[in-house]
Design a protein around this motif. Structure first.
Motif, PDB file in Angstrom:
ATOM      1  N   TYR A 261     -10.392   5.774 -12.508  1.00  0.00           N
ATOM      2  CA  TYR A 261      -9.074   4.795 -11.983  1.00  0.00           C
ATOM      3  C   TYR A 261      -8.253   5.319 -11.140  1.00  0.00           C
ATOM      4  CZ  TYR A 261     -11.931   2.369 -15.506  1.00  0.00           C
ATOM      5  OH  TYR A 261     -12.957   1.359 -16.819  1.00  0.00           O
ATOM      6  N   LEU A 262      -8.779   4.782  -9.786  1.00  0.00           N
ATOM      7  CA  LEU A 262      -7.293   5.409  -8.783  1.00  0.00           C
ATOM      8  C   LEU A 262      -6.219   3.905  -8.863  1.00  0.00           C
ATOM      9  CD1 LEU A 262      -9.435   6.501  -6.190  1.00  0.00           C
ATOM     10  CD2 LEU A 262      -8.690   7.956  -8.007  1.00  0.00           C
ATOM     11  N   LYS A 263      -4.598   4.866  -8.809  1.00  0.00           N
ATOM     12  CA  LYS A 263      -3.521   3.554  -9.214  1.00  0.00           C
ATOM     13  C   LYS A 263      -2.706   3.929  -7.329  1.00  0.00           C
ATOM     14  CE  LYS A 263      -1.940   5.103 -12.541  1.00  0.00           C
ATOM     15  NZ  LYS A 263      -0.209   5.711 -13.525  1.00  0.00           N
ATOM     16  N   SER A 264      -3.116   4.943  -6.464  1.00  0.00           N
ATOM     17  CA  SER A 264      -2.569   4.853  -5.772  1.00  0.00           C
ATOM     18  C   SER A 264      -3.405   6.089  -4.512  1.00  0.00           C
ATOM     19  CB  SER A 264      -1.096   6.023  -5.573  1.00  0.00           C
ATOM     20  OG  SER A 264      -0.902   7.101  -6.403  1.00  0.00           O
ATOM     21  N   ILE A 265      -2.846   6.137  -3.166  1.00  0.00           N
ATOM     22  CA  ILE A 265      -3.567   6.251  -2.156  1.00  0.00           C
ATOM     23  C   ILE A 265      -2.938   6.869  -0.786  1.00  0.00           C
ATOM     24  CG2 ILE A 265      -5.763   7.164  -0.953  1.00  0.00           C
ATOM     25  CD1 ILE A 265      -7.709   5.215  -2.659  1.00  0.00           C
ATOM     26  N   LYS A 266      -2.240   8.050  -1.108  1.00  0.00           N
ATOM     27  CA  LYS A 266      -1.172   9.082   0.219  1.00  0.00           C
ATOM     28  C   LYS A 266      -2.015   9.254   1.609  1.00  0.00           C
ATOM     29  CE  LYS A 266       2.674   7.981  -2.951  1.00  0.00           C
ATOM     30  NZ  LYS A 266       3.625   8.686  -3.468  1.00  0.00           N
ATOM     31  N   GLN A 267      -1.883   8.325   2.577  1.00  0.00           N
ATOM     32  CA  GLN A 267      -2.382   9.481   3.378  1.00  0.00           C
ATOM     33  C   GLN A 267      -1.779  10.288   4.103  1.00  0.00           C
ATOM     34  OE1 GLN A 267      -5.036   7.756   5.559  1.00  0.00           O
ATOM     35  NE2 GLN A 267      -5.668   9.696   7.380  1.00  0.00           N
ATOM     36  N   ASP A 268      -1.509  11.315   4.952  1.00  0.00           N
ATOM     37  CA  ASP A 268      -0.286  11.619   5.144  1.00  0.00           C
ATOM     38  C   ASP A 268      -1.393  12.788   6.663  1.00  0.00           C
ATOM     39  OD1 ASP A 268       0.757  12.901   6.936  1.00  0.00           O
ATOM     40  OD2 ASP A 268       2.161  14.095   6.055  1.00  0.00           O
ATOM     41  N   GLY A 269      -1.675  11.997   7.968  1.00  0.00           N
ATOM     42  CA  GLY A 269      -2.798  12.689   8.572  1.00  0.00           C
ATOM     43  C   GLY A 269      -3.894  13.066   8.152  1.00  0.00           C
ATOM     44  N   GLN A 270      -4.098  14.444   7.685  1.00  0.00           N
ATOM     45  CA  GLN A 270      -5.195  14.881   7.115  1.00  0.00           C
ATOM     46  C   GLN A 270      -5.295  14.950   5.680  1.00  0.00           C
ATOM     47  OE1 GLN A 270      -6.702  17.002  11.147  1.00  0.00           O
ATOM     48  NE2 GLN A 270      -9.241  17.166   9.902  1.00  0.00           N
ATOM     49  N   SER A 271      -4.521  14.813   5.594  1.00  0.00           N
ATOM     50  CA  SER A 271      -3.923  14.898   3.988  1.00  0.00           C
ATOM     51  C   SER A 271      -3.828  13.883   2.926  1.00  0.00           C
ATOM     52  CB  SER A 271      -2.750  15.849   4.178  1.00  0.00           C
ATOM     53  OG  SER A 271      -2.699  16.169   1.983  1.00  0.00           O
ATOM     54  N   VAL A 272      -5.004  13.967   1.747  1.00  0.00           N
ATOM     55  CA  VAL A 272      -4.606  12.710   0.957  1.00  0.00           C
ATOM     56  C   VAL A 272      -4.211  13.234  -0.453  1.00  0.00           C
ATOM     57  CG1 VAL A 272      -6.344  11.016   0.156  1.00  0.00           C
ATOM     58  CG2 VAL A 272      -6.667  11.765   2.475  1.00  0.00           C
ATOM     59  N   LEU A 273      -3.686  12.057  -1.312  1.00  0.00           N
ATOM     60  CA  LEU A 273      -3.160  12.013  -2.384  1.00  0.00           C
ATOM     61  C   LEU A 273      -3.323  11.044  -2.737  1.00  0.00           C
ATOM     62  CD1 LEU A 273      -0.994  14.532  -4.451  1.00  0.00           C
ATOM     63  CD2 LEU A 273       0.616  13.040  -3.892  1.00  0.00           C
ATOM     64  N   VAL A 274      -4.559  11.536  -4.440  1.00  0.00           N
ATOM     65  CA  VAL A 274      -5.091  10.212  -4.747  1.00  0.00           C
ATOM     66  C   VAL A 274      -4.152   9.979  -6.556  1.00  0.00           C
ATOM     67  CG1 VAL A 274      -6.528  10.147  -3.657  1.00  0.00           C
ATOM     68  CG2 VAL A 274      -6.933  10.814  -5.137  1.00  0.00           C
ATOM     69  N   SER A 275      -4.061   9.637  -7.316  1.00  0.00           N
ATOM     70  CA  SER A 275      -3.758   9.989  -8.329  1.00  0.00           C
ATOM     71  C   SER A 275      -3.989   8.191  -9.171  1.00  0.00           C
ATOM     72  CB  SER A 275      -2.303   9.342  -8.917  1.00  0.00           C
ATOM     73  OG  SER A 275      -1.544   8.656  -8.237  1.00  0.00           O
TER      74      SER A 275
ATOM     75  N   ARG B 189     -12.245  20.544   0.405  1.00  0.00           N
ATOM     76  CA  ARG B 189     -10.981  21.060   0.074  1.00  0.00           C
ATOM     77  C   ARG B 189     -10.133  20.198  -1.066  1.00  0.00           C
ATOM     78  NH1 ARG B 189     -10.733  22.224   5.195  1.00  0.00           N
ATOM     79  NH2 ARG B 189      -8.923  21.421   5.134  1.00  0.00           N
ATOM     80  N   PRO B 190     -10.820  19.557  -2.441  1.00  0.00           N
ATOM     81  CA  PRO B 190      -9.798  19.253  -3.303  1.00  0.00           C
ATOM     82  C   PRO B 190      -8.905  19.728  -4.795  1.00  0.00           C
ATOM     83  CG  PRO B 190     -12.528  19.665  -4.002  1.00  0.00           C
ATOM     84  CD  PRO B 190     -12.911  19.779  -2.702  1.00  0.00           C
ATOM     85  N   GLU B 191      -8.195  19.733  -4.550  1.00  0.00           N
ATOM     86  CA  GLU B 191      -6.527  20.809  -5.031  1.00  0.00           C
ATOM     87  C   GLU B 191      -6.685  19.532  -7.061  1.00  0.00           C
ATOM     88  OE1 GLU B 191      -4.456  21.931  -2.803  1.00  0.00           O
ATOM     89  OE2 GLU B 191      -5.942  23.495  -1.420  1.00  0.00           O
TER      90      GLU B 191
ATOM     91  N   LYS C 197      -5.601  16.110  -4.496  1.00  0.00           N
ATOM     92  CA  LYS C 197      -4.734  16.040  -3.366  1.00  0.00           C
ATOM     93  C   LYS C 197      -6.078  17.167  -2.635  1.00  0.00           C
ATOM     94  CE  LYS C 197      -2.344  18.982   0.547  1.00  0.00           C
ATOM     95  NZ  LYS C 197      -1.216  19.529   0.828  1.00  0.00           N
ATOM     96  N   LEU C 198      -6.365  15.842  -1.388  1.00  0.00           N
ATOM     97  CA  LEU C 198      -8.384  15.858  -0.377  1.00  0.00           C
ATOM     98  C   LEU C 198      -8.392  16.242   0.917  1.00  0.00           C
ATOM     99  CD1 LEU C 198      -9.765  13.070  -2.401  1.00  0.00           C
ATOM    100  CD2 LEU C 198      -9.790  15.590  -2.877  1.00  0.00           C
ATOM    101  N   SER C 199      -8.376  16.883   1.779  1.00  0.00           N
ATOM    102  CA  SER C 199      -8.716  16.269   3.232  1.00  0.00           C
ATOM    103  C   SER C 199      -9.473  15.669   3.810  1.00  0.00           C
ATOM    104  CB  SER C 199      -8.959  17.901   3.526  1.00  0.00           C
ATOM    105  OG  SER C 199      -7.746  19.230   3.029  1.00  0.00           O
ATOM    106  N   LEU C 200      -9.042  15.602   4.690  1.00  0.00           N
ATOM    107  CA  LEU C 200     -10.075  14.256   5.111  1.00  0.00           C
ATOM    108  C   LEU C 200     -10.938  14.152   6.334  1.00  0.00           C
ATOM    109  CD1 LEU C 200     -11.245  11.652   5.619  1.00  0.00           C
ATOM    110  CD2 LEU C 200      -8.879  10.416   6.204  1.00  0.00           C
ATOM    111  N   LYS C 201     -11.764  14.603   6.572  1.00  0.00           N
ATOM    112  CA  LYS C 201     -12.460  15.960   7.626  1.00  0.00           C
ATOM    113  C   LYS C 201     -12.718  13.867   9.534  1.00  0.00           C
ATOM    114  CE  LYS C 201     -16.087  17.840   4.982  1.00  0.00           C
ATOM    115  NZ  LYS C 201     -17.787  18.124   5.422  1.00  0.00           N
TER     116      LYS C 201
END
Length: 212
Positions: A114-128, A153-155, A181-185
């Motif tokens: 289950y995802l609680k938060s999604i933060k996008q900054d340009g092409q960088s995405v942080l999900v928790s 590129r998931p990290e 942390k993910l990269s959005l194409k």
């Protein structure tokens, strides 16, 4: 009748030669003055003509310099318009990226996660979020790395175990809280990847025929 010249003829000849010499000298000086004056007039005319050409060239150079400045200004304005056009095109291209992001997260998130938060900054995405097991987190990482069209590129940034009390307050469940942390194409990257992948797919039958 016999005529006898009693005048001193030598002095007379000397005087005549002197007159002839001075006359020739004067004539030479006059001819020289005329030649010098004529040459000076020609030289002045040439200088005037060259000065006129110089003035014409200077005026043309100034005109060309003004045209060059105008061209440079037009080039700068064109570059500015191109930059603005590209910015507008980028905005139009990127405006659908959040939609693609949400669709991919829904498609690639396995059950029990289950995802609680999604933060996008340009092409960088942080999900928790929270997962029931470590395997769910690993599956999400594999899905976004190899199966996703828009994510790459998931990290894994952080994962830690936690306990959560059940609704009936009788027992506790062991969960895993994670941050990835993910990269959005971008759409053009997806299009390029799709077109690049279609070439080997079409070339495979030809290769198999040539091998046969």
């Amino acid at each position: 009748m016999i005529l006898i010249n009693l005048l001193p003829h030598r002095e007379e000849k000397r005087r005549l030669r002197k007159q002839a010499f001075f006359a020739g000298l004067g004539l030479s000086a006059a001819v020289g003055a005329v030649v010098v004056a004529f040459g000076y007039a020609i030289l002045q005319q040439m200088i005037s003509a060259q000065q006129s050409r110089n003035d014409f060239l200077t005026a043309e150079i100034h005109k060309l310099e003004g045209e060059i400045k105008d061209v440079a200004g037009l080039k700068a304005e064109i570059e500015s318009l191109k930059a603005r056009q590209k910015a507008v095109e980028d905005l139009q291209i990127d405006r659908n990226m959040p939609v693609h992001l949400l669709n991919e997260l829904v498609a690639q998130t396995p059950e029990g996660m289950y995802l609680k938060s999604i933060k996008q900054d340009g092409q960088s995405v942080l999900v928790s979020g929270v997962a029931q097991t470590n395997e769910r987190v690993s599956e999400f990482l594999r899905n976004t790395a190899y199966k996703s069209e828009w994510l790459e590129r998931p990290e894994l940034q952080e994962i830690k175990a936690m306990t959560q009390q059940s609704k009936d307050l009788r027992d506790y469940k062991r969960l895993f809280e994670f941050s990835i942390k993910l990269s959005l194409k971008r759409p053009q990257d997806v299009s390029a990847a799709a077109s690049g992948a279609s070439v080997p797919a079409g070339a495979a039958p030809a290769a198999s025929k040539s091998a046969g």
